[in-house]
Design a protein around this motif. Structure first.
Motif, PDB file in Angstrom:
ATOM      1  N   TYR A   1      47.092  29.027  91.040  1.00  0.00           N
ATOM      2  CA  TYR A   1      46.105  28.480  90.110  1.00  0.00           C
ATOM      3  C   TYR A   1      45.022  29.513  89.823  1.00  0.00           C
ATOM      4  CZ  TYR A   1      48.153  23.955  91.355  1.00  0.00           C
ATOM      5  OH  TYR A   1      49.014  22.918  91.558  1.00  0.00           O
ATOM      6  N   VAL A   2      44.465  29.431  88.619  1.00  0.00           N
ATOM      7  CA  VAL A   2      43.324  30.243  88.238  1.00  0.00           C
ATOM      8  C   VAL A   2      42.384  29.363  87.414  1.00  0.00           C
ATOM      9  CG1 VAL A   2      44.396  31.089  86.109  1.00  0.00           C
ATOM     10  CG2 VAL A   2      42.594  32.431  87.192  1.00  0.00           C
ATOM     11  N   VAL A   3      41.080  29.585  87.551  1.00  0.00           N
ATOM     12  CA  VAL A   3      40.084  28.833  86.788  1.00  0.00           C
ATOM     13  C   VAL A   3      39.413  29.768  85.795  1.00  0.00           C
ATOM     14  CG1 VAL A   3      37.801  27.754  86.940  1.00  0.00           C
ATOM     15  CG2 VAL A   3      39.626  27.015  88.461  1.00  0.00           C
ATOM     16  N   VAL A   4      39.354  29.331  84.541  1.00  0.00           N
ATOM     17  CA  VAL A   4      38.727  30.124  83.476  1.00  0.00           C
ATOM     18  C   VAL A   4      37.958  29.183  82.545  1.00  0.00           C
ATOM     19  CG1 VAL A   4      40.464  31.949  83.507  1.00  0.00           C
ATOM     20  CG2 VAL A   4      40.792  29.956  82.030  1.00  0.00           C
TER      21      VAL A   4
ATOM     22  N   LYS B   1      41.292  24.484  85.081  1.00  0.00           N
ATOM     23  CA  LYS B   1      42.187  24.981  86.130  1.00  0.00           C
ATOM     24  C   LYS B   1      43.593  25.092  85.547  1.00  0.00           C
ATOM     25  CE  LYS B   1      43.817  23.693  90.797  1.00  0.00           C
ATOM     26  NZ  LYS B   1      43.635  22.680  91.877  1.00  0.00           N
ATOM     27  N   VAL B   2      44.170  26.276  85.624  1.00  0.00           N
ATOM     28  CA  VAL B   2      45.479  26.536  85.039  1.00  0.00           C
ATOM     29  C   VAL B   2      46.491  26.806  86.146  1.00  0.00           C
ATOM     30  CG1 VAL B   2      46.819  28.099  83.562  1.00  0.00           C
ATOM     31  CG2 VAL B   2      44.454  27.495  82.948  1.00  0.00           C
ATOM     32  N   ARG B   3      47.629  26.134  86.067  1.00  0.00           N
ATOM     33  CA  ARG B   3      48.743  26.437  86.973  1.00  0.00           C
ATOM     34  C   ARG B   3      49.482  27.640  86.395  1.00  0.00           C
ATOM     35  NH1 ARG B   3      51.635  24.393  91.099  1.00  0.00           N
ATOM     36  NH2 ARG B   3      53.833  24.978  91.245  1.00  0.00           N
ATOM     37  N   VAL B   4      49.483  28.744  87.112  1.00  0.00           N
ATOM     38  CA  VAL B   4      50.056  29.988  86.614  1.00  0.00           C
ATOM     39  C   VAL B   4      51.580  29.918  86.660  1.00  0.00           C
ATOM     40  CG1 VAL B   4      50.196  32.485  86.940  1.00  0.00           C
ATOM     41  CG2 VAL B   4      48.036  31.283  87.368  1.00  0.00           C
ATOM     42  N   ARG B   5      52.212  30.209  85.526  1.00  0.00           N
ATOM     43  CA  ARG B   5      53.672  30.243  85.441  1.00  0.00           C
ATOM     44  C   ARG B   5      54.210  31.668  85.345  1.00  0.00           C
ATOM     45  NH1 ARG B   5      55.488  25.321  87.172  1.00  0.00           N
ATOM     46  NH2 ARG B   5      54.422  23.619  86.056  1.00  0.00           N
ATOM     47  N   ALA B   6      53.378  32.588  84.869  1.00  0.00           N
ATOM     48  CA  ALA B   6      53.796  33.990  84.773  1.00  0.00           C
ATOM     49  C   ALA B   6      52.551  34.857  84.750  1.00  0.00           C
ATOM     50  CB  ALA B   6      54.631  34.240  83.512  1.00  0.00           C
ATOM     51  N   CYS B   7      52.645  36.028  85.379  1.00  0.00           N
ATOM     52  CA  CYS B   7      51.535  36.974  85.370  1.00  0.00           C
ATOM     53  C   CYS B   7      52.120  38.374  85.252  1.00  0.00           C
ATOM     54  CB  CYS B   7      50.690  36.849  86.638  1.00  0.00           C
ATOM     55  SG  CYS B   7      49.128  37.757  86.550  1.00  0.00           S
ATOM     56  N   ALA B   8      51.602  39.151  84.326  1.00  0.00           N
ATOM     57  CA  ALA B   8      52.111  40.495  84.092  1.00  0.00           C
ATOM     58  C   ALA B   8      51.493  41.476  85.076  1.00  0.00           C
ATOM     59  CB  ALA B   8      51.793  40.926  82.658  1.00  0.00           C
ATOM     60  N   LEU B   9      52.110  42.651  85.185  1.00  0.00           N
ATOM     61  CA  LEU B   9      51.542  43.757  85.946  1.00  0.00           C
ATOM     62  C   LEU B   9      50.953  44.734  84.942  1.00  0.00           C
ATOM     63  CD1 LEU B   9      51.009  45.342  88.517  1.00  0.00           C
ATOM     64  CD2 LEU B   9      53.291  46.339  88.316  1.00  0.00           C
ATOM     65  N   ASN B  10      49.639  44.662  84.787  1.00  0.00           N
ATOM     66  CA  ASN B  10      48.924  45.520  83.855  1.00  0.00           C
ATOM     67  C   ASN B  10      48.494  46.787  84.587  1.00  0.00           C
ATOM     68  OD1 ASN B  10      46.772  46.655  82.210  1.00  0.00           O
ATOM     69  ND2 ASN B  10      46.694  44.690  81.154  1.00  0.00           N
ATOM     70  N   ARG B  11      48.341  47.896  83.838  1.00  0.00           N
ATOM     71  CA  ARG B  11      47.840  49.114  84.469  1.00  0.00           C
ATOM     72  C   ARG B  11      46.455  48.888  85.076  1.00  0.00           C
ATOM     73  NH1 ARG B  11      49.604  54.222  84.367  1.00  0.00           N
ATOM     74  NH2 ARG B  11      51.169  53.682  82.799  1.00  0.00           N
ATOM     75  N   LEU B  12      45.670  47.997  84.453  1.00  0.00           N
ATOM     76  CA  LEU B  12      44.357  47.689  85.014  1.00  0.00           C
ATOM     77  C   LEU B  12      44.479  47.077  86.406  1.00  0.00           C
ATOM     78  CD1 LEU B  12      41.295  47.523  84.714  1.00  0.00           C
ATOM     79  CD2 LEU B  12      41.588  45.332  83.554  1.00  0.00           C
TER      80      LEU B  12
ATOM     81  N   TYR C   1      49.512  38.944 101.079  1.00  0.00           N
ATOM     82  CA  TYR C   1      50.099  37.721 100.558  1.00  0.00           C
ATOM     83  C   TYR C   1      49.754  36.591 101.515  1.00  0.00           C
ATOM     84  CZ  TYR C   1      53.664  34.311  99.180  1.00  0.00           C
ATOM     85  OH  TYR C   1      54.314  33.172  98.774  1.00  0.00           O
ATOM     86  N   GLY C   2      49.131  35.538 101.001  1.00  0.00           N
ATOM     87  CA  GLY C   2      48.747  34.457 101.891  1.00  0.00           C
ATOM     88  C   GLY C   2      48.133  33.299 101.142  1.00  0.00           C
ATOM     89  N   ASP C   3      47.657  32.306 101.886  1.00  0.00           N
ATOM     90  CA  ASP C   3      47.062  31.109 101.299  1.00  0.00           C
ATOM     91  C   ASP C   3      45.581  31.332 101.044  1.00  0.00           C
ATOM     92  OD1 ASP C   3      49.428  29.677 101.388  1.00  0.00           O
ATOM     93  OD2 ASP C   3      49.075  29.000 103.445  1.00  0.00           O
ATOM     94  N   ARG C   4      45.121  30.800  99.917  1.00  0.00           N
ATOM     95  CA  ARG C   4      43.715  30.827  99.555  1.00  0.00           C
ATOM     96  C   ARG C   4      43.315  29.421  99.107  1.00  0.00           C
ATOM     97  NH1 ARG C   4      40.902  34.867 101.104  1.00  0.00           N
ATOM     98  NH2 ARG C   4      39.581  34.823  99.247  1.00  0.00           N
ATOM     99  N   PRO C   5      42.043  29.071  99.199  1.00  0.00           N
ATOM    100  CA  PRO C   5      41.624  27.742  98.737  1.00  0.00           C
ATOM    101  C   PRO C   5      41.878  27.584  97.238  1.00  0.00           C
ATOM    102  CG  PRO C   5      39.921  28.768 100.093  1.00  0.00           C
ATOM    103  CD  PRO C   5      40.928  29.831  99.801  1.00  0.00           C
ATOM    104  N   ASP C   6      42.289  26.395  96.827  1.00  0.00           N
ATOM    105  CA  ASP C   6      42.484  26.140  95.404  1.00  0.00           C
ATOM    106  C   ASP C   6      41.139  26.220  94.677  1.00  0.00           C
ATOM    107  OD1 ASP C   6      45.141  25.792  95.731  1.00  0.00           O
ATOM    108  OD2 ASP C   6      45.159  23.619  95.421  1.00  0.00           O
ATOM    109  N   PRO C   7      41.086  26.887  93.537  1.00  0.00           N
ATOM    110  CA  PRO C   7      39.833  26.952  92.782  1.00  0.00           C
ATOM    111  C   PRO C   7      39.510  25.603  92.145  1.00  0.00           C
ATOM    112  CG  PRO C   7      41.613  27.932  91.510  1.00  0.00           C
ATOM    113  CD  PRO C   7      42.187  27.605  92.867  1.00  0.00           C
ATOM    114  N   VAL C   8      38.242  25.345  91.955  1.00  0.00           N
ATOM    115  CA  VAL C   8      37.789  24.073  91.383  1.00  0.00           C
ATOM    116  C   VAL C   8      37.071  24.376  90.065  1.00  0.00           C
ATOM    117  CG1 VAL C   8      36.330  22.038  91.703  1.00  0.00           C
ATOM    118  CG2 VAL C   8      37.518  23.061  93.667  1.00  0.00           C
ATOM    119  N   PRO C   9      37.483  23.747  88.969  1.00  0.00           N
ATOM    120  CA  PRO C   9      36.831  24.023  87.680  1.00  0.00           C
ATOM    121  C   PRO C   9      35.443  23.413  87.605  1.00  0.00           C
ATOM    122  CG  PRO C   9      38.452  22.276  87.430  1.00  0.00           C
ATOM    123  CD  PRO C   9      38.608  22.793  88.829  1.00  0.00           C
TER     124      PRO C   9
END
Length: 275
Positions: free
Chosen positions: A125-128, A28-39, A14-22
């Motif tokens: 954040y995540v970029v897609v 660039k999406v600000r993540v509000r929820a993320c599931a725990l998938n078996r994958l 757990y730590g800081d990472r650089p913000d992704p750039v689209p």
């Protein structure tokens, strides 16, 4: 949350990472929820063939299924606005191979997956690509949306796009109490009135859960002669959810074919030669 090597829970960092750039065509999406998938577990552990080239990339932010708000638009993006609530399709395809050009993006030969080959949603954040975003209707929360993406995508593809389920058909969903299985029941009920289910986790037979998922005709794996009972239903669509389900049948699924039906598989299946 990211990893620099695959293994047990101790590899999670757990730590800081650089913000992704689209980039062009990306968001660039600000993540509000993320599931725990078996994958996500397979990616962290490095099992079931899920290998991450950490020697090349150095680290990987996990997280397959997420939802959030549009934070920034890359060049060339249209049809989305900053602040819009969106679901994130975790399969990132090339859009250029034969499969993509023919509309079968699930078979893209250059497919990438968030949290595996691309940084995922265990971050702020995540970029897609913009094409991977879908507006969230007002009645769904971020948490509900994040829990839906992977299981409903594969189920819809197996039963509706590829399986071509029709209102006059019947459908059996095995492992109807699991994530993909419960999604399959809900997809099927949008097409036909009453799917049949085999439920393998008995505590999920509680009334409130069965009503939410939509079970109306189901058996537990302990039901005597359940294969005979199912065959009497003249099933035309047959949804396999996992490897062990195939092993359970040991050839007794043949009457499914006698009724002109077919079998759809979801997951990592080791299909026996008799199938």
């Amino acid at each position: 949350v990211f990893i620099e090597k695959q293994g047990g829970v101790e590899v999670l960092q757990y730590g800081d990472r650089p913000d992704p750039v689209p980039g062009f065509g990306e968001v660039k999406v600000r993540v509000r929820a993320c599931a725990l998938n078996r994958l996500d577990l397979y990616a962290r552990m490095g099992i079931r063939g899920v290998r991450i080239n950490l020697d090349k990339d150095g680290s990987r932010i996990l997280g397959n299924d997420c939802a959030g708000d549009v934070a920034e638009l890359g060049a060339g993006v249209q049809g989305l606005r900053v602040g819009q609530r969106v679901a994130v399709q975790p399969h990132v395809t090339c859009g250029q191979c034969r499969a993509c050009l023919s509309g079968h993006t699930q078979s893209c030969i250059n497919k990438n997956m968030l949290g595996v080959r691309l940084d995922g949603g265990y971050a702020e954040y995540v970029v897609v690509p913009a094409v991977n975003l879908h507006a969230i209707p007002d009645h769904l929360s971020y948490e509900e949306t994040a829990a839906m993406t992977a299981v409903f995508l594969v189920t819809w593809n197996a039963l509706v796009r590829r399986g071509r389920l029709q209102p006059w058909e019947t459908c059996l969903v095995l492992s109807g109490s699991g994530g993909v299985g419960s999604a399959a029941v809900q997809v099927v009920k949008k097409v036909i009135e009453n799917p049949y289910c085999i439920v393998h986790i008995e505590f999920k037979l509680e009334k409130n859960f069965s009503e939410k998922v939509g079970w109306t005709d189901f058996l537990t794996k302990g039901t005597a002669n359940w294969i005979k009972h199912v065959n009497n239903k003249k099933i035309t669509k047959f949804e396999l959810i996992s490897t062990w389900v195939v092993r359970q049948f040991k050839g007794e699924y043949n009457p499914i074919h006698w009724h002109g039906g077919h079998i759809s598989g979801v997951g990592y299946l080791k299909v026996p030669k008799s199938l």
